[in-house]
Design an enzyme around this catalytic site. Sequence first.
Site, PDB file in Angstrom:
ATOM      1  N   CYS A 127      63.849  21.567  23.853  1.00  0.00           N
ATOM      2  CA  CYS A 127      63.718  21.620  22.411  1.00  0.00           C
ATOM      3  C   CYS A 127      64.988  21.085  21.769  1.00  0.00           C
ATOM      4  O   CYS A 127      65.953  20.769  22.438  1.00  0.00           O
ATOM      5  CB  CYS A 127      63.469  23.056  21.954  1.00  0.00           C
ATOM      6  SG  CYS A 127      64.794  24.175  22.420  1.00  0.00           S
ATOM      7  N   PHE A 268      46.193  16.452  36.278  1.00  0.00           N
ATOM      8  CA  PHE A 268      45.078  17.262  36.802  1.00  0.00           C
ATOM      9  C   PHE A 268      44.562  16.719  38.138  1.00  0.00           C
ATOM     10  O   PHE A 268      43.349  16.644  38.366  1.00  0.00           O
ATOM     11  CB  PHE A 268      43.941  17.337  35.786  1.00  0.00           C
ATOM     12  CG  PHE A 268      44.299  18.095  34.531  1.00  0.00           C
ATOM     13  CD1 PHE A 268      44.426  19.476  34.550  1.00  0.00           C
ATOM     14  CD2 PHE A 268      44.519  17.415  33.340  1.00  0.00           C
ATOM     15  CE1 PHE A 268      44.759  20.173  33.394  1.00  0.00           C
ATOM     16  CE2 PHE A 268      44.850  18.103  32.184  1.00  0.00           C
ATOM     17  CZ  PHE A 268      44.974  19.490  32.211  1.00  0.00           C
ATOM     18  N   ALA A 272      39.263  17.242  43.688  1.00  0.00           N
ATOM     19  CA  ALA A 272      38.581  15.950  43.868  1.00  0.00           C
ATOM     20  C   ALA A 272      38.417  15.165  42.572  1.00  0.00           C
ATOM     21  O   ALA A 272      37.444  14.437  42.384  1.00  0.00           O
ATOM     22  CB  ALA A 272      37.225  16.149  44.550  1.00  0.00           C
ATOM     23  N   ARG A 273      39.393  15.304  41.656  1.00  0.00           N
ATOM     24  CA  ARG A 273      39.344  14.530  40.412  1.00  0.00           C
ATOM     25  C   ARG A 273      40.751  14.360  39.877  1.00  0.00           C
ATOM     26  O   ARG A 273      41.682  15.049  40.307  1.00  0.00           O
ATOM     27  CB  ARG A 273      38.489  15.236  39.363  1.00  0.00           C
ATOM     28  CG  ARG A 273      39.070  16.570  38.890  1.00  0.00           C
ATOM     29  CD  ARG A 273      38.220  17.201  37.809  1.00  0.00           C
ATOM     30  NE  ARG A 273      38.725  18.493  37.389  1.00  0.00           N
ATOM     31  CZ  ARG A 273      39.648  18.669  36.434  1.00  0.00           C
ATOM     32  NH1 ARG A 273      40.159  17.612  35.810  1.00  0.00           N
ATOM     33  NH2 ARG A 273      40.055  19.873  36.088  1.00  0.00           N
TER      34      ARG A 273
END
Length: 284
Positions: A127, A268, A272-273
């Site tokens: 920040c 992500f 399997a993606r």
Amino acid sequence: MATDPTTRHRAIERVLRSGEEQQRQHLDDLLVIEEPMELRIDYAIAGKRASRSLAITMRTPGDDEDLARGFLLTEGIINSEADLLSLKRCTDGQGEESPNIWRATLAEGCNFDPGKLQRNFYSTSSCGVCGKASLDALHHQGVMPVADGPAIDAELLLQLPEQLCAAQATFDRTGGLHACALFNARGELLDLAEDVGRHNALDKLLGRALRRGQLPLGDRILLLSGRASFELIQKSLVAGIGLVAAVGAPSSLAVDLSDTYAQTLVGFLRDARFNIYTHPRRLT
């Protein structure tokens, strides 16, 4: 048997509920060690030597020298191994080495700006600066858009998290560490680092690469065990990494940074993606 510097044992009570009954078990648990590490810097200014405390970070002991080296690199204090005369543990008044205090001595020709000491480092603070200021700081640090590397089979990425998990020895025993790893274009695991802090794990990894003369890492894949934040992308760009994949989500500024510097960012990467957020050309 050598003592593991990254963990320690702790007697605990585990509470279990089975139906209407509660049970308590007395167990021995393994904790990840978290300790402060101070990095001091010795540098030349106006023909004289000066010394300052540079940073304090909470880290998992082990690979401290590479952690310090990687921090100096990714924060723009040094650009190459030649900028570093020495990197040693400090000693106390009795000549004993202090395990948590390191001193980096910069070469005379190192173009170090003491004004950098007046700001918050990206690795210790997320920040206090706006997105535009963050991008401008990288530009002034001399970071360039990453070069195109080899094309990567998109299916290959799906295999990397399992390899990372299998190689995380300390995480497997404690469940308390972040990790990052470098793979080649064939999906072969080349190196891995773990730490209680995400930025520390990456500094350890990049510090080793600097020491081994492997930079830039344009033909490597960097895998992060958690989310992709601005400070991690910033560090990866200093090392010239063209493809960063994260098991978790990327932040908005991380996506902006990767996009600006022609880096491919994947998030992500699990089950399997995965999502491609920037520059998909590196994935076939």
